[in-house]
Write an enzyme that holds these catalytic residues in place. Structure first.
Site, PDB file in Angstrom:
ATOM      1  N   GLN A 121       1.577 -12.979  -0.782  1.00 21.64           N
ATOM      2  CA  GLN A 121       0.117 -13.376  -1.562  1.00 21.64           C
ATOM      3  C   GLN A 121       0.082 -12.574  -2.445  1.00 21.64           C
ATOM      4  O   GLN A 121      -0.408 -12.354  -3.166  1.00 21.64           O
ATOM      5  CB  GLN A 121      -1.154 -13.269  -0.004  1.00 21.64           C
ATOM      6  CG  GLN A 121      -0.619 -13.992   0.207  1.00 21.64           C
ATOM      7  CD  GLN A 121      -1.909 -13.621   1.972  1.00 21.64           C
ATOM      8  OE1 GLN A 121      -2.917 -14.067   1.349  1.00 21.64           O
ATOM      9  NE2 GLN A 121      -1.338 -13.424   3.189  1.00 21.64           N
ATOM     10  N   THR A 177       1.081  -1.259   0.365  1.00 20.14           N
ATOM     11  CA  THR A 177      -0.173  -0.205   0.243  1.00 20.14           C
ATOM     12  C   THR A 177       0.919   1.096  -0.144  1.00 20.14           C
ATOM     13  O   THR A 177       0.794   2.033  -0.553  1.00 20.14           O
ATOM     14  CB  THR A 177      -0.923  -0.010   0.880  1.00 20.14           C
ATOM     15  OG1 THR A 177       0.223  -0.004   2.159  1.00 20.14           O
ATOM     16  CG2 THR A 177      -1.985  -0.880   1.054  1.00 20.14           C
ATOM     17  N   PHE A 220      -6.759  -5.077  -0.232  1.00 19.83           N
ATOM     18  CA  PHE A 220      -8.098  -5.868  -0.231  1.00 19.83           C
ATOM     19  C   PHE A 220      -9.174  -5.645   0.609  1.00 19.83           C
ATOM     20  O   PHE A 220     -10.042  -4.984  -0.291  1.00 19.83           O
ATOM     21  CB  PHE A 220      -7.547  -7.659  -0.353  1.00 19.83           C
ATOM     22  CG  PHE A 220      -8.517  -8.105  -0.981  1.00 19.83           C
ATOM     23  CD1 PHE A 220      -8.469  -8.479  -2.434  1.00 19.83           C
ATOM     24  CD2 PHE A 220      -9.543  -9.122  -0.212  1.00 19.83           C
ATOM     25  CE1 PHE A 220      -9.449  -9.547  -2.379  1.00 19.83           C
ATOM     26  CE2 PHE A 220     -10.585  -9.391  -0.997  1.00 19.83           C
ATOM     27  CZ  PHE A 220     -10.418 -10.227  -2.469  1.00 19.83           C
ATOM     28  N   ASN A 228       0.727  -5.828  11.296  1.00 15.39           N
ATOM     29  CA  ASN A 228      -0.011  -5.502  10.150  1.00 15.39           C
ATOM     30  C   ASN A 228      -1.417  -4.907  10.831  1.00 15.39           C
ATOM     31  O   ASN A 228      -1.285  -4.397  12.331  1.00 15.39           O
ATOM     32  CB  ASN A 228      -1.729  -7.142   9.971  1.00 15.39           C
ATOM     33  CG  ASN A 228      -2.468  -6.665   9.083  1.00 15.39           C
ATOM     34  OD1 ASN A 228      -1.432  -6.966   7.937  1.00 15.39           O
ATOM     35  ND2 ASN A 228      -3.223  -6.710   9.132  1.00 15.39           N
ATOM     36  N   HIS A 247      -0.034 -16.326  -5.275  1.00 11.87           N
ATOM     37  CA  HIS A 247      -1.569 -16.266  -5.762  1.00 11.87           C
ATOM     38  C   HIS A 247      -0.666 -16.417  -7.176  1.00 11.87           C
ATOM     39  O   HIS A 247      -1.437 -15.463  -7.422  1.00 11.87           O
ATOM     40  CB  HIS A 247      -2.398 -15.752  -5.395  1.00 11.87           C
ATOM     41  CG  HIS A 247      -2.697 -15.895  -4.018  1.00 11.87           C
ATOM     42  ND1 HIS A 247      -3.182 -14.665  -2.971  1.00 11.87           N
ATOM     43  CD2 HIS A 247      -2.978 -17.036  -3.513  1.00 11.87           C
ATOM     44  CE1 HIS A 247      -3.819 -15.638  -2.275  1.00 11.87           C
ATOM     45  NE2 HIS A 247      -3.945 -16.821  -2.317  1.00 11.87           N
ATOM     46  N   CYS A 283      -1.159 -19.383 -20.556  1.00  7.99           N
ATOM     47  CA  CYS A 283      -2.423 -20.495 -21.525  1.00  7.99           C
ATOM     48  C   CYS A 283      -2.272 -21.560 -20.198  1.00  7.99           C
ATOM     49  O   CYS A 283      -1.923 -22.279 -19.354  1.00  7.99           O
ATOM     50  CB  CYS A 283      -2.151 -21.511 -22.565  1.00  7.99           C
ATOM     51  SG  CYS A 283      -3.032 -22.082 -23.096  1.00  7.99           S
TER      52      CYS A 283
HETATM   53  P1  NAD Z   1      -5.861  -7.986   2.836  1.00  7.43           P
HETATM   54  O1  NAD Z   1      -6.020  -6.469   1.820  1.00  7.43           O
HETATM   55  O2  NAD Z   1      -7.026  -8.635   3.265  1.00  7.43           O
HETATM   56  O3  NAD Z   1      -5.412  -6.646   3.695  1.00  7.43           O
HETATM   57  C1  NAD Z   1      -3.747  -6.185   4.356  1.00  7.43           C
HETATM   58  C2  NAD Z   1      -3.941  -5.881   5.113  1.00  7.43           C
HETATM   59  O4  NAD Z   1      -2.693  -5.053   5.265  1.00  7.43           O
HETATM   60  C3  NAD Z   1      -4.958  -5.245   6.021  1.00  7.43           C
HETATM   61  O5  NAD Z   1      -5.941  -6.123   7.227  1.00  7.43           O
HETATM   62  C4  NAD Z   1      -4.088  -3.683   6.118  1.00  7.43           C
HETATM   63  O6  NAD Z   1      -4.958  -2.833   7.453  1.00  7.43           O
HETATM   64  C5  NAD Z   1      -3.463  -4.252   6.331  1.00  7.43           C
HETATM   65  N1  NAD Z   1      -2.333  -2.683   5.970  1.00  7.43           N
HETATM   66  C6  NAD Z   1      -2.076  -1.913   4.555  1.00  7.43           C
HETATM   67  N2  NAD Z   1      -1.568  -1.003   4.972  1.00  7.43           N
HETATM   68  C7  NAD Z   1      -0.451  -1.240   5.865  1.00  7.43           C
HETATM   69  C8  NAD Z   1       0.479  -0.639   6.120  1.00  7.43           C
HETATM   70  N3  NAD Z   1       1.481   0.490   5.482  1.00  7.43           N
HETATM   71  N4  NAD Z   1       0.906  -1.077   7.502  1.00  7.43           N
HETATM   72  C9  NAD Z   1       0.415  -1.732   8.229  1.00  7.43           C
HETATM   73  N5  NAD Z   1      -0.616  -2.350   7.728  1.00  7.43           N
HETATM   74  C10 NAD Z   1      -1.193  -2.695   6.794  1.00  7.43           C
HETATM   75  O7  NAD Z   1      -4.686  -8.687   1.753  1.00  7.43           O
HETATM   76  P2  NAD Z   1      -4.413  -9.532   1.849  1.00  7.43           P
HETATM   77  O8  NAD Z   1      -4.282 -10.522   3.358  1.00  7.43           O
HETATM   78  O9  NAD Z   1      -3.091 -10.334   0.555  1.00  7.43           O
HETATM   79  O10 NAD Z   1      -5.077 -10.942   0.551  1.00  7.43           O
HETATM   80  C11 NAD Z   1      -5.669  -9.580  -0.267  1.00  7.43           C
HETATM   81  C12 NAD Z   1      -5.480 -10.930  -1.328  1.00  7.43           C
HETATM   82  O11 NAD Z   1      -5.538 -10.467  -2.820  1.00  7.43           O
HETATM   83  C13 NAD Z   1      -4.656 -12.336  -1.872  1.00  7.43           C
HETATM   84  O12 NAD Z   1      -3.843 -13.403  -1.952  1.00  7.43           O
HETATM   85  C14 NAD Z   1      -3.580 -11.483  -2.674  1.00  7.43           C
HETATM   86  O13 NAD Z   1      -2.688 -11.948  -3.928  1.00  7.43           O
HETATM   87  C15 NAD Z   1      -4.917 -10.060  -3.573  1.00  7.43           C
HETATM   88  N6  NAD Z   1      -4.130  -8.650  -3.789  1.00  7.43           N
HETATM   89  C16 NAD Z   1      -2.689  -8.282  -4.026  1.00  7.43           C
HETATM   90  C17 NAD Z   1      -2.385  -7.316  -3.932  1.00  7.43           C
HETATM   91  C18 NAD Z   1      -0.563  -6.810  -4.059  1.00  7.43           C
HETATM   92  O14 NAD Z   1      -0.239  -7.282  -4.811  1.00  7.43           O
HETATM   93  N7  NAD Z   1      -0.549  -5.969  -4.342  1.00  7.43           N
HETATM   94  C19 NAD Z   1      -3.669  -5.950  -4.177  1.00  7.43           C
HETATM   95  C20 NAD Z   1      -4.994  -7.054  -3.483  1.00  7.43           C
HETATM   96  C21 NAD Z   1      -5.069  -7.732  -3.370  1.00  7.43           C
END
Ligand code: NAD
Length: 259
Positions: free
Chosen positions: A111, A38, A45, A230, A131, A139
């Site tokens: 992930q 982020t 997500f 987190n 993922h 393909c």
């Molecule tokens: P999630 O969005 O479910 O959780 C992300 C967590 O990170 C949240 O609980 C949030 O509070 C925390 N967070 C966000 N920014 C933060 C920061 N700067 N410091 C501390 N905490 C922070 O993500 P997930 O558990 O990875 O699951 C989401 C799914 O979506 C995964 O399967 C992933 O493949 C996919 N996804 C990937 C991306 C990417 O590749 N960057 C982005 C979005 C979703």
């Protein structure tokens, strides 16, 4: 004023505890989620501005069954890529890369699909992608790799859905959709990491996407210490030896410097 002092004290305490655990670990496993990216400008997500908060994800079976869903999936991909492709690794990614490249950890389990761990200087073989990867396509039938730049030209330019030039199969981004089987080899490697580590560090994951979210508990049940870094609470917080609710890019680089 008192609140600020308390915040600083909490940060210091978490930093010291994390540094001490990293210091004493002989074998560290790292597990990252969307939260680590982020700070690079990629929405996660589940936050309110998250990519999929307003758009229901397309299920794998729907992609297979429906030409319209395949079109919608490619439309979204190229829209989302306007943000993702500009993103660069941030301090959190670089801290992880330092842990891997200094051999404190053998790999990073992620992930994420954004390729930012590789771009931060980690050998791609040491990035275990649960993922998949969103920077290329494959393909679904024969596994042949296809580059997005080519697909973009034919899809956006001529409105043609990509099909495999070798076998005629459907082409899809090399990511794992909801309802699609997890890739065997990365899952096996992630389990091995969980079973051989003495410290399992979760960074930026809500730990609600299964089966990926099972992996920290495999480590914990096998005797490893579990740390969850987190911003928000997770369903596994009660099992963790240390829970840190701080910004990843602020605390993680400092915890490594302290080592
Ligand atoms: P999630 O969005 O479910 O959780 C992300 C967590 O990170 C949240 O609980 C949030 O509070 C925390 N967070 C966000 N920014 C933060 C920061 N700067 N410091 C501390 N905490 C922070 O993500 P997930 O558990 O990875 O699951 C989401 C799914 O979506 C995964 O399967 C992933 O493949 C996919 N996804 C990937 C991306 C990417 O590749 N960057 C982005 C979005 C979703």
């Amino acid at each position: 004023m008192a609140y600020m002092q308390e915040t600083t004290t909490n940060f210091r305490k978490s930093l010291d505890e994390l540094s001490a655990l990293l210091n004493s670990s002989q074998r560290l496993a790292i597990f990252t989620g969307a939260g680590i990216s982020t700070e690079s400008g990629i929405p996660d997500f589940r936050s309110p501005d998250g990519i999929w908060t307003t758009m229901a994800p397309i299920q794998f079976q729907d992609f297979l069954d429906s030409e319209e869903m395949r079109r919608e999936s490619w439309r979204r991909k190229f829209e989302v890529d306007k943000t993702i492709r500009r993103a660069k690794p941030n301090n959190g990614h670089y801290a992880v890369s330092e842990l891997v490249n200094s051999k404190k950890a053998t790999a990073v389990i992620t992930q994420n699909i954004d390729n930012l761990h590789q771009e931060s200087g980690i050998n791609p073989e040491q990035v275990i992608e649960l993922h998949g990867n969103g920077t290329y396509a494959k393909c679904l039938n024969c596994g042949a790799r296809e580059e997005l730049i080519v697909i973009k030209q034919t899809f956006l330019g001529r409105d043609e859905l990509p099909v495999c030039e070798f076998c005629g199969g459907h082409i899809k981004t090399a990511t794992i959709s909801f309802g699609q089987s997890m890739p065997e080899q990365p899952v096996r490697r992630a389990h091995d990491e969980a079973l051989t580590c003495d410290l399992f560090l979760v960074i930026g994951s809500s730990l609600v996407v299964y089966p990926a979210a099972d992996i920290p508990m495999i480590a914990k049940k096998n005797g490893a210490k579990l740390v969850i870094l987190n911003r928000e609470s997770t369903p596994l917080d009660n099992y963790a030896d240390l829970v840190i609710s701080e910004e990843i890019g602020e605390i993680l680089p400092l915890s490594i410097k302290n080592n």
